[in-house]
Design a protein around this motif. Structure first.
Motif, mmCIF file in Angstrom:
data_model
loop_
_atom_site.group_PDB
_atom_site.id
_atom_site.type_symbol
_atom_site.label_atom_id
_atom_site.label_comp_id
_atom_site.label_asym_id
_atom_site.label_seq_id
_atom_site.Cartn_x
_atom_site.Cartn_y
_atom_site.Cartn_z
ATOM 1 N N THR A 172 -20.205 -0.554 4.357
ATOM 2 C CA THR A 172 -20.571 0.797 4.682
ATOM 3 C C THR A 172 -19.806 1.786 5.172
ATOM 4 O OG1 THR A 172 -22.994 -0.238 5.091
ATOM 5 C CG2 THR A 172 -22.485 1.839 6.045
ATOM 6 N N LEU A 173 -18.784 0.865 6.237
ATOM 7 C CA LEU A 173 -17.730 1.793 6.965
ATOM 8 C C LEU A 173 -16.852 2.199 5.845
ATOM 9 C CD1 LEU A 173 -17.382 -0.313 10.150
ATOM 10 C CD2 LEU A 173 -17.691 2.161 9.925
ATOM 11 N N ALA A 174 -16.341 1.222 5.132
ATOM 12 C CA ALA A 174 -15.342 1.661 3.990
ATOM 13 C C ALA A 174 -15.682 2.713 3.151
ATOM 14 C CB ALA A 174 -15.006 0.197 3.114
ATOM 15 N N ARG A 175 -17.031 2.801 2.603
ATOM 16 C CA ARG A 175 -17.623 4.068 2.069
ATOM 17 C C ARG A 175 -17.450 5.382 2.925
ATOM 18 N NH1 ARG A 175 -21.153 0.277 0.083
ATOM 19 N NH2 ARG A 175 -22.842 0.962 1.402
ATOM 20 N N THR A 176 -17.433 5.379 4.294
ATOM 21 C CA THR A 176 -17.556 6.546 5.135
ATOM 22 C C THR A 176 -16.250 6.652 5.804
ATOM 23 O OG1 THR A 176 -19.746 5.896 5.401
ATOM 24 C CG2 THR A 176 -18.917 7.374 6.773
ATOM 25 N N VAL A 177 -15.644 5.724 6.201
ATOM 26 C CA VAL A 177 -14.496 5.767 7.191
ATOM 27 C C VAL A 177 -13.178 5.316 6.497
ATOM 28 C CG1 VAL A 177 -13.389 5.374 9.263
ATOM 29 C CG2 VAL A 177 -15.761 5.363 9.196
ATOM 30 N N GLN A 178 -12.198 5.788 6.086
ATOM 31 C CA GLN A 178 -10.865 5.251 5.562
ATOM 32 C C GLN A 178 -9.612 5.835 6.440
ATOM 33 O OE1 GLN A 178 -9.889 3.354 2.834
ATOM 34 N NE2 GLN A 178 -12.087 2.892 2.495
ATOM 35 N N MET A 179 -8.560 4.958 6.148
ATOM 36 C CA MET A 179 -7.359 5.253 6.864
ATOM 37 C C MET A 179 -6.055 5.570 6.153
ATOM 38 S SD MET A 179 -5.250 2.718 9.739
ATOM 39 C CE MET A 179 -6.378 3.130 11.124
ATOM 40 N N VAL A 180 -5.414 6.676 6.559
ATOM 41 C CA VAL A 180 -3.865 6.743 5.927
ATOM 42 C C VAL A 180 -2.998 6.101 6.931
ATOM 43 C CG1 VAL A 180 -2.368 8.781 5.377
ATOM 44 C CG2 VAL A 180 -4.848 8.807 5.071
ATOM 45 N N PHE A 181 -2.231 5.403 6.286
ATOM 46 C CA PHE A 181 -1.259 4.435 7.139
ATOM 47 C C PHE A 181 -0.056 5.350 7.413
ATOM 48 C CE2 PHE A 181 -4.215 1.470 5.266
ATOM 49 C CZ PHE A 181 -4.657 0.782 6.054
ATOM 50 N N GLN A 182 0.959 4.809 8.462
ATOM 51 C CA GLN A 182 2.193 5.419 8.639
ATOM 52 C C GLN A 182 3.168 5.381 7.687
ATOM 53 O OE1 GLN A 182 3.397 3.637 12.462
ATOM 54 N NE2 GLN A 182 5.221 4.931 12.546
ATOM 55 N N ASP A 183 3.393 4.145 7.243
ATOM 56 C CA ASP A 183 4.433 3.839 6.554
ATOM 57 C C ASP A 183 4.181 3.958 5.029
ATOM 58 O OD1 ASP A 183 6.919 3.010 5.216
ATOM 59 O OD2 ASP A 183 7.087 1.212 6.701
ATOM 60 N N PRO A 184 4.404 4.926 4.100
ATOM 61 C CA PRO A 184 4.255 4.923 2.819
ATOM 62 C C PRO A 184 5.028 4.011 1.980
ATOM 63 C CG PRO A 184 5.540 6.817 3.365
ATOM 64 C CD PRO A 184 5.143 6.135 4.579
ATOM 65 N N TYR A 185 5.757 3.243 2.420
ATOM 66 C CA TYR A 185 6.889 2.116 1.620
ATOM 67 C C TYR A 185 6.102 0.870 1.887
ATOM 68 C CZ TYR A 185 10.241 5.819 1.788
ATOM 69 O OH TYR A 185 10.768 7.258 1.623
ATOM 70 N N ALA A 186 5.492 0.577 3.079
ATOM 71 C CA ALA A 186 4.934 -0.539 3.292
ATOM 72 C C ALA A 186 3.408 -0.812 2.807
ATOM 73 C CB ALA A 186 5.167 -1.184 4.790
ATOM 74 N N SER A 187 2.780 0.397 2.614
ATOM 75 C CA SER A 187 1.286 0.253 2.662
ATOM 76 C C SER A 187 0.923 0.375 1.198
ATOM 77 C CB SER A 187 0.513 1.452 3.289
ATOM 78 O OG SER A 187 1.106 2.716 2.765
ATOM 79 N N LEU A 188 1.726 0.351 0.104
ATOM 80 C CA LEU A 188 1.374 0.246 -1.142
ATOM 81 C C LEU A 188 2.018 -0.901 -1.996
ATOM 82 C CD1 LEU A 188 1.959 3.905 -2.290
ATOM 83 C CD2 LEU A 188 0.207 2.944 -1.597
ATOM 84 N N HIS A 194 -16.822 -1.236 -5.114
ATOM 85 C CA HIS A 194 -17.928 -0.487 -4.601
ATOM 86 C C HIS A 194 -18.833 -0.115 -5.794
ATOM 87 C CE1 HIS A 194 -17.022 -0.222 -0.179
ATOM 88 N NE2 HIS A 194 -15.715 -0.437 -0.842
ATOM 89 N N GLY A 195 -18.502 -0.780 -6.837
ATOM 90 C CA GLY A 195 -19.535 -0.538 -7.898
ATOM 91 C C GLY A 195 -19.092 0.358 -9.157
ATOM 92 N N VAL A 196 -18.182 0.951 -9.249
ATOM 93 C CA VAL A 196 -17.857 2.063 -9.983
ATOM 94 C C VAL A 196 -17.151 1.187 -11.391
ATOM 95 C CG1 VAL A 196 -16.688 3.984 -10.849
ATOM 96 C CG2 VAL A 196 -17.766 3.785 -8.497
ATOM 97 N N THR A 197 -17.812 0.782 -12.415
ATOM 98 C CA THR A 197 -17.280 0.074 -13.532
ATOM 99 C C THR A 197 -16.776 0.706 -14.789
ATOM 100 O OG1 THR A 197 -19.448 -0.605 -14.191
ATOM 101 C CG2 THR A 197 -18.469 -2.036 -12.609
ATOM 102 N N ALA A 198 -17.791 2.031 -15.014
ATOM 103 C CA ALA A 198 -17.413 2.755 -16.262
ATOM 104 C C ALA A 198 -16.015 3.102 -16.404
ATOM 105 C CB ALA A 198 -18.425 3.607 -16.366
ATOM 106 N N ARG A 199 -15.309 2.855 -17.460
ATOM 107 C CA ARG A 199 -14.121 3.164 -17.717
ATOM 108 C C ARG A 199 -13.712 4.839 -17.677
ATOM 109 N NH1 ARG A 199 -9.451 0.645 -16.541
ATOM 110 N NH2 ARG A 199 -9.083 2.648 -15.645
#
Length: 340
Positions: free
Chosen positions: A98-114, A131-136
């Motif tokens: 529930t939280l993941a669908r409502t609250v997300q984070m942008v992390f500090q380091d774009p090199y390490a977070s991907l 989260h259940g989206v399967t249609a291509r």
């Protein structure tokens, strides 16, 4: 200084009540009792719909621990988190989804977070599938739309992170945070790892997305310039507690807590004609915090009352400005007298 932001609605989307996160230390095979690191120690916080709340304080004050608790990645020792009227504290898998669908984070380091082994498409697809989206066709459409919204081209989805610049990688990180259409985004030092020339672009993108998508932000930062530019309200944190909250203009122009005053005074200003408010010493050991006000050992205004238990309460004034300081009114009066 930026123009005042539009006043957000009065309804609260996120409420944090008496939240504490304590970590036990010690008690190994040699014996001895556990000690507690009180990383977050009784935090009350509210986030309104459509606003950006700046959360500031020096390293080690508990900002990131508080953010991870709100995300559901750390289970609090006590207290509760209420999201849109629903209690989500507890760390159960259902709560986390529930939280993941409502609250997300942008992390500090774009090199390490991907993930360097995943294409951008895979990075954005995985949360949708989880989260259940399967249609291509739906996945492809949502990925393409999201890339356009963050200023990238849909045909770049087949590339890997190393093929992008730092600013572009942070745009991918923002796209990943927004792909599930959250209502709240926690930005954890989102521009501190970027070149100065790119920071303004990412800040402006975040502000544009906030307005376009109706997002609410918690901006975690020690860069007060970024906080001043983006925030509607500011909460100042010190050694696990909120010591001051208020409208961004009140905080930056009339800081009430001595710690906030030192943070504001430290902002570089070549035109400054008054002495900087100074702070002595370093952040106290969280394993052995001082009695009374935790800032007292470093405070130039400290008196005997400040060094005795209990901890001063966070008192809210009629204008909504709240401060945790026994001598706040005296200090304000002294400051007003000195400026006349």
């Amino acid at each position: 200084m930026h123009e005042p932001a539009k006043r957000p609605g009065d309804d609260v989307i996120l409420s944090v009540k008496d939240l504490a996160v304590h970590f036990p230390i010690g008690g190994g095979w040699l014996g001895g009792g556990h000690q507690l690191v009180r990383a977050v120690d009784g935090v009350d916080l509210e986030l309104k719909r459509g606003e950006c709340l700046g959360l500031v304080g020096e390293s080690g004050c508990g900002k990131s621990t508080l953010a991870l608790s709100i995300l559901g990645l750390l289970v609090p020792t006590r207290g509760r988190i209420v999201l849109d009227g629903q209690v989500v504290t507890g760390g159960q898998s259902g709560d986390r989804k529930t939280l993941a669908r409502t609250v997300q984070m942008v992390f500090q380091d774009p090199y390490a977070s991907l993930n360097p082994r995943q294409t951008v498409r895979r990075t954005l697809e995985d949360p949708l599938r989880l989260h259940g989206v399967t249609a291509r066709s739906e996945i492809d459409d949502r990925v393409a739309v999201m890339l356009k919204q963050v200023g990238l081209r849909p045909e770049q989805a087949g590339r890997y992170p190393h093929e992008f610049s730092g600013g572009q990688r942070q745009r991918i990180g923002i796209a990943r945070a927004l792909i599930l259409n959250p209502r709240i985004v926690i930005c954890d030092e989102p521009v501190s790892a970027l070149d100065v020339s790119i920071r303004a672009q990412i800040i402006n993108l975040l502000l544009e997305l906030k307005e376009t998508l109706g997002l609410s932000y918690i901006m975690v930062s020690h860069d007060l310039g970024v906080v001043e530019h983006m925030s509607d309200r500011v909460a100042v944190m010190y050694l696990g507690r909120i010591v001051e909250t208020g409208d961004w203009r009140e905080i930056f122009e009339r800081p009430a807590h001595p710690y906030t005053q030192t943070l504001i005074a430290a902002i570089p200003d070549p035109l400054r004609h008054t002495p900087l408010a100074t702070t002595k010493g370093e952040l106290p050991n969280p394993l052995n915090p001082p009695d009374g006000c935790a800032f007292a050992p470093r405070c130039r205004h400290a008196a005997a009352v400040c060094q005795r238990a209990p901890v001063p309460p966070l008192e809210t004034r009629p204008d909504g400005h709240a401060v945790r300081c026994w001598r706040a009114d005296e200090i304000a009066a002294q400051t007003a007298l000195a400026s006349t």
